[in-house]
Design a protein around this motif. Structure first.
Motif, PDB file in Angstrom:
ATOM      1  N   LYS A   1     -53.704  77.766  12.995  1.00 18.81           N
ATOM      2  CA  LYS A   1     -52.901  77.806  14.212  1.00 18.81           C
ATOM      3  C   LYS A   1     -51.592  78.549  13.974  1.00 18.81           C
ATOM      4  CE  LYS A   1     -54.863  73.741  16.472  1.00 18.81           C
ATOM      5  NZ  LYS A   1     -54.621  72.358  16.964  1.00 18.81           N
ATOM      6  N   LYS A   2     -51.039  78.397  12.774  1.00 16.71           N
ATOM      7  CA  LYS A   2     -49.826  79.165  12.448  1.00 16.71           C
ATOM      8  C   LYS A   2     -50.130  80.653  12.485  1.00 16.71           C
ATOM      9  CE  LYS A   2     -46.433  79.995   8.758  1.00 16.71           C
ATOM     10  NZ  LYS A   2     -46.734  81.413   8.528  1.00 16.71           N
ATOM     11  N   MET A   3     -51.267  81.062  11.905  1.00 18.19           N
ATOM     12  CA  MET A   3     -51.642  82.468  11.919  1.00 18.19           C
ATOM     13  C   MET A   3     -51.944  82.966  13.333  1.00 18.19           C
ATOM     14  SD  MET A   3     -51.572  83.785   8.825  1.00 18.19           S
ATOM     15  CE  MET A   3     -50.029  82.871   8.758  1.00 18.19           C
ATOM     16  N   SER A   4     -52.350  82.050  14.202  1.00 20.25           N
ATOM     17  CA  SER A   4     -52.722  82.422  15.560  1.00 20.25           C
ATOM     18  C   SER A   4     -51.560  82.362  16.543  1.00 20.25           C
ATOM     19  CB  SER A   4     -53.838  81.489  16.058  1.00 20.25           C
ATOM     20  OG  SER A   4     -54.328  81.890  17.310  1.00 20.25           O
ATOM     21  N   THR A   5     -50.490  81.685  16.184  1.00 23.13           N
ATOM     22  CA  THR A   5     -49.329  81.588  17.087  1.00 23.13           C
ATOM     23  C   THR A   5     -48.249  82.569  16.655  1.00 23.13           C
ATOM     24  OG1 THR A   5     -48.494  79.717  15.762  1.00 23.13           O
ATOM     25  CG2 THR A   5     -49.754  79.190  17.749  1.00 23.13           C
ATOM     26  N   ASN A   6     -48.691  83.755  16.287  1.00 21.11           N
ATOM     27  CA  ASN A   6     -47.769  84.806  15.870  1.00 21.11           C
ATOM     28  C   ASN A   6     -47.012  85.363  17.067  1.00 21.11           C
ATOM     29  OD1 ASN A   6     -50.393  85.918  16.725  1.00 21.11           O
ATOM     30  ND2 ASN A   6     -49.377  87.872  16.381  1.00 21.11           N
ATOM     31  N   LYS A   7     -46.029  86.172  16.794  1.00 15.63           N
ATOM     32  CA  LYS A   7     -45.244  86.813  17.847  1.00 15.63           C
ATOM     33  C   LYS A   7     -45.489  88.314  17.826  1.00 15.63           C
ATOM     34  CE  LYS A   7     -41.552  83.353  17.505  1.00 15.63           C
ATOM     35  NZ  LYS A   7     -40.109  83.129  17.230  1.00 15.63           N
ATOM     36  N   ASP A   8     -45.270  88.946  18.984  1.00 16.89           N
ATOM     37  CA  ASP A   8     -45.321  90.404  19.027  1.00 16.89           C
ATOM     38  C   ASP A   8     -44.243  90.966  18.103  1.00 16.89           C
ATOM     39  OD1 ASP A   8     -47.447  91.108  20.750  1.00 16.89           O
ATOM     40  OD2 ASP A   8     -46.267  90.476  22.480  1.00 16.89           O
ATOM     41  N   GLY A   9     -44.499  92.149  17.568  1.00 22.83           N
ATOM     42  CA  GLY A   9     -43.547  92.746  16.639  1.00 22.83           C
ATOM     43  C   GLY A   9     -44.125  92.799  15.245  1.00 22.83           C
ATOM     44  N   LEU A  10     -43.347  92.380  14.244  1.00 21.34           N
ATOM     45  CA  LEU A  10     -43.775  92.475  12.843  1.00 21.34           C
ATOM     46  C   LEU A  10     -45.059  91.705  12.585  1.00 21.34           C
ATOM     47  CD1 LEU A  10     -43.245  93.371   9.912  1.00 21.34           C
ATOM     48  CD2 LEU A  10     -41.904  91.279   9.617  1.00 21.34           C
ATOM     49  N   GLU A  11     -45.135  90.460  13.058  1.00 16.64           N
ATOM     50  CA  GLU A  11     -46.321  89.655  12.791  1.00 16.64           C
ATOM     51  C   GLU A  11     -47.555  90.247  13.466  1.00 16.64           C
ATOM     52  OE1 GLU A  11     -44.616  85.167  11.947  1.00 16.64           O
ATOM     53  OE2 GLU A  11     -45.420  85.638  13.918  1.00 16.64           O
ATOM     54  N   GLN A  12     -47.434  90.682  14.717  1.00 19.78           N
ATOM     55  CA  GLN A  12     -48.590  91.276  15.391  1.00 19.78           C
ATOM     56  C   GLN A  12     -48.970  92.599  14.733  1.00 19.78           C
ATOM     57  OE1 GLN A  12     -50.398  89.758  17.852  1.00 19.78           O
ATOM     58  NE2 GLN A  12     -51.866  91.397  17.516  1.00 19.78           N
ATOM     59  N   GLY A  13     -47.976  93.320  14.255  1.00 20.13           N
ATOM     60  CA  GLY A  13     -48.259  94.561  13.543  1.00 20.13           C
ATOM     61  C   GLY A  13     -49.075  94.332  12.286  1.00 20.13           C
ATOM     62  N   HIS A  14     -48.927  93.140  11.697  1.00 20.99           N
ATOM     63  CA  HIS A  14     -49.689  92.792  10.493  1.00 20.99           C
ATOM     64  C   HIS A  14     -50.902  91.918  10.811  1.00 20.99           C
ATOM     65  CE1 HIS A  14     -47.125  94.531   7.461  1.00 20.99           C
ATOM     66  NE2 HIS A  14     -46.058  93.924   7.935  1.00 20.99           N
ATOM     67  N   GLN A  15     -51.181  91.690  12.077  1.00 23.87           N
ATOM     68  CA  GLN A  15     -52.198  90.704  12.429  1.00 23.87           C
ATOM     69  C   GLN A  15     -53.594  91.105  11.971  1.00 23.87           C
ATOM     70  OE1 GLN A  15     -51.140  87.958  13.216  1.00 23.87           O
ATOM     71  NE2 GLN A  15     -52.760  86.757  14.169  1.00 23.87           N
ATOM     72  N   TYR A  16     -53.889  92.387  11.956  1.00 20.92           N
ATOM     73  CA  TYR A  16     -55.198  92.816  11.447  1.00 20.92           C
ATOM     74  C   TYR A  16     -55.328  92.407   9.977  1.00 20.92           C
ATOM     75  CZ  TYR A  16     -59.156  95.805  10.210  1.00 20.92           C
ATOM     76  OH  TYR A  16     -60.377  96.273   9.759  1.00 20.92           O
ATOM     77  N   GLY A  17     -54.304  92.727   9.177  1.00 20.66           N
ATOM     78  CA  GLY A  17     -54.341  92.352   7.766  1.00 20.66           C
ATOM     79  C   GLY A  17     -54.336  90.853   7.569  1.00 20.66           C
ATOM     80  N   ARG A  18     -53.578  90.133   8.390  1.00 17.96           N
ATOM     81  CA  ARG A  18     -53.526  88.668   8.288  1.00 17.96           C
ATOM     82  C   ARG A  18     -54.892  88.049   8.573  1.00 17.96           C
ATOM     83  NH1 ARG A  18     -48.388  86.064   9.905  1.00 17.96           N
ATOM     84  NH2 ARG A  18     -49.397  85.232  11.781  1.00 17.96           N
ATOM     85  N   SER A  19     -55.551  88.529   9.630  1.00 14.01           N
ATOM     86  CA  SER A  19     -56.869  87.986   9.967  1.00 14.01           C
ATOM     87  C   SER A  19     -57.892  88.336   8.887  1.00 14.01           C
ATOM     88  CB  SER A  19     -57.325  88.504  11.330  1.00 14.01           C
ATOM     89  OG  SER A  19     -57.431  89.916  11.344  1.00 14.01           O
ATOM     90  N   LYS A  20     -57.768  89.531   8.299  1.00 19.92           N
ATOM     91  CA  LYS A  20     -58.674  89.917   7.223  1.00 19.92           C
ATOM     92  C   LYS A  20     -58.392  89.141   5.941  1.00 19.92           C
ATOM     93  CE  LYS A  20     -61.362  93.210   8.936  1.00 19.92           C
ATOM     94  NZ  LYS A  20     -62.839  93.175   8.849  1.00 19.92           N
ATOM     95  N   ALA A  21     -57.155  88.735   5.749  1.00 23.51           N
ATOM     96  CA  ALA A  21     -56.835  87.894   4.589  1.00 23.51           C
ATOM     97  C   ALA A  21     -57.493  86.525   4.738  1.00 23.51           C
ATOM     98  CB  ALA A  21     -55.320  87.753   4.440  1.00 23.51           C
ATOM     99  N   LEU A  22     -57.461  85.972   5.937  1.00 22.00           N
ATOM    100  CA  LEU A  22     -58.160  84.705   6.178  1.00 22.00           C
ATOM    101  C   LEU A  22     -59.644  84.876   5.890  1.00 22.00           C
ATOM    102  CD1 LEU A  22     -56.476  83.584   9.536  1.00 22.00           C
ATOM    103  CD2 LEU A  22     -56.070  82.629   7.268  1.00 22.00           C
ATOM    104  N   LEU A  23     -60.216  86.002   6.323  1.00 21.47           N
ATOM    105  CA  LEU A  23     -61.631  86.259   6.081  1.00 21.47           C
ATOM    106  C   LEU A  23     -61.917  86.412   4.590  1.00 21.47           C
ATOM    107  CD1 LEU A  23     -64.438  86.811   7.310  1.00 21.47           C
ATOM    108  CD2 LEU A  23     -63.814  89.234   7.397  1.00 21.47           C
ATOM    109  N   LEU A  24     -61.003  87.045   3.853  1.00 20.81           N
ATOM    110  CA  LEU A  24     -61.218  87.219   2.418  1.00 20.81           C
ATOM    111  C   LEU A  24     -61.144  85.887   1.686  1.00 20.81           C
ATOM    112  CD1 LEU A  24     -61.808  89.356   0.285  1.00 20.81           C
ATOM    113  CD2 LEU A  24     -59.356  89.656  -0.029  1.00 20.81           C
ATOM    114  N   TYR A  25     -60.232  85.018   2.104  1.00 24.22           N
ATOM    115  CA  TYR A  25     -60.215  83.651   1.562  1.00 24.22           C
ATOM    116  C   TYR A  25     -61.564  82.977   1.796  1.00 24.22           C
ATOM    117  CZ  TYR A  25     -55.158  82.977   0.601  1.00 24.22           C
ATOM    118  OH  TYR A  25     -53.879  83.015   0.075  1.00 24.22           O
ATOM    119  N   PHE A  26     -62.050  83.067   3.014  1.00 27.96           N
ATOM    120  CA  PHE A  26     -63.330  82.454   3.370  1.00 27.96           C
ATOM    121  C   PHE A  26     -64.471  83.045   2.545  1.00 27.96           C
ATOM    122  CE2 PHE A  26     -67.273  82.751   5.826  1.00 27.96           C
ATOM    123  CZ  PHE A  26     -67.523  81.425   6.132  1.00 27.96           C
TER     124      PHE A  26
END
Length: 367
Positions: free
Chosen positions: A216-241
């Motif tokens: 939920k923390k990864m999903s409640t990001n804000k536009d800007g820096l976090e959204q700019g990194h959201q592709y990498g963030r979501s792929k990091a979650l997938l790599l953990y999995f």
């Protein structure tokens, strides 16, 4: 005068330490330029001579990598080819069939399945279809999105988290029980996820909260820096999995005798595609992309090779001619703890929304 010389000496020494230790450490943690440079000039070729008699499944088959990967499987005589995407893939099916006939080959049996990755019901339907396959040798999960503005899926997740992580994890678990090598395939079946160098700079914003849900923390990001990194963030979650899934598959195979399956990730490098073209309007992303951008066909070849890896590739990140290390933050104790938390949280989500995954999760509990 002596004091000034001492100060200057200290400044020079600090600068030397920073240049010789600090900068390399920074790049190791946050920007793997060495892999981008290596991929830019690498020219891998398809390592499997023939997929005769085999079944290959490609999600995101309408995309730059997925469509090219599907054609590679077809050109190498795959018997059955399953194309999956949100868009209509009948034109791709027709193109592959006509190309085979023009070159004097028998076209593969091509199944076209459509899915909205943000729909649990549609993903579940694919799992039922997979259960009817005689064999399933190669699963290549290329489906993903790159969103520059924060949006929510119908289930309330940020769309990158839902598609790139939750839906990919769900489909992998639904397909896993039906992965089976065809008689002519000497290797275990392979399930390959797609990863990215974008995980490295995204680690700036990948901290685990002290309390509450990490997803939920990864999903409640804000536009800007976090959204700019959201592709990498979501792929990091997938790599953990992916790493946790690979480890659990190994343990379950030993403890319960389940079918041996190779689980890995493929890094296709970077390329200008329909997914990344919006970055051309942004200076920094454009400069970074240009460090390693190459023809999407090369990336597709790398992914097909990853999805065809021998069991020695199990749990690995497959690159052009070698394997790549996991990002440093994932190998620390905190990263290992985050991996366990990601696994437990996605288990809770999927068992609630797709109850049939419970049997798969239970199968992977090797206690």
């Amino acid at each position: 005068m002596a004091d000034n010389l001492t100060i200057i000496a200290c400044v020079v020494a600090s600068l030397v330490v920073f240049l010789s230790w600090g900068i390399p450490l920074f790049f190791k943690e946050y920007f793997p330029y060495w892999s981008l440079q290596a991929q830019r000039t690498a020219k891998p070729t398809v390592t499997t001579k023939s997929y005769k008699g085999r079944t290959a499944l490609v999600t995101g088959a309408g995309g730059a990598y997925g469509s090219r990967a599907a054609k590679i499987f077809a050109e190498r005589e795959a018997e059955t080819l399953i194309l999956i995407d949100l868009v209509d893939l009948q034109p791709l099916k027709k193109e592959i069939e006509e190309d085979a006939v023009a070159k004097g080959r028998k076209p593969p049996t091509i199944l076209v399945w459509q899915v909205n990755m943000m729909s649990y019901t549609e993903c579940q339907a694919l799992g039922k279809k997979a259960s009817e396959l005689k064999s399933l040798d190669h699963v290549l999960m290329t489906a993903g999105i790159l969103s520059f503005a924060r949006r929510l899926s119908p289930d309330g997740w940020e769309t990158s988290v839902h598609v790139n992580f939750i839906a990919n994890a769900l489909l992998a678990l639904l397909f896993l029980p039906y992965l089976k090598s065809s008689p002519g395939n000497p290797n275990p079946p392979v399930l390959t996820f797609v990863t990215t160098f974008g995980i490295y700079p995204s680690s700036f914003t990948m901290g685990v909260p002290k309390t509450g849900s990490y997803l939920k923390k990864m999903s409640t990001n804000k536009d800007g820096l976090e959204q700019g990194h959201q592709y990498g963030r979501s792929k990091a979650l997938l790599l953990y999995f992916t790493r946790e899934l690979a480890e659990r598959v190994t343990a379950a195979a030993k403890a319960k005798g389940i079918t041996k399956v190779t689980i890995n990730s493929g890094d296709p490098g970077s390329a200008w595609t329909g997914l990344t073209n919006p970055n051309k309007e942004k200076l920094i992303p454009r400069l970074i992309m240009n460090l390693g951008a190459r023809d999407p066909q090369i990336g597709a070849i790398a992914l097909v090779n990853a999805a065809s890896a021998a069991d020695s590739g199990h749990g690995q990140i497959m690159m052009d001619f070698t394997t790549a290390p996991y990002p440093p933050f994932m190998n620390r104790k905190s990263g290992r703890n985050a991996q366990k938390q990601v696994w437990q949280e996605i288990r809770e989500v999927l068992e609630d929304r797709a109850p049939e995954t419970k049997a798969v999760f239970d199968m992977l509990d090797a206690q």
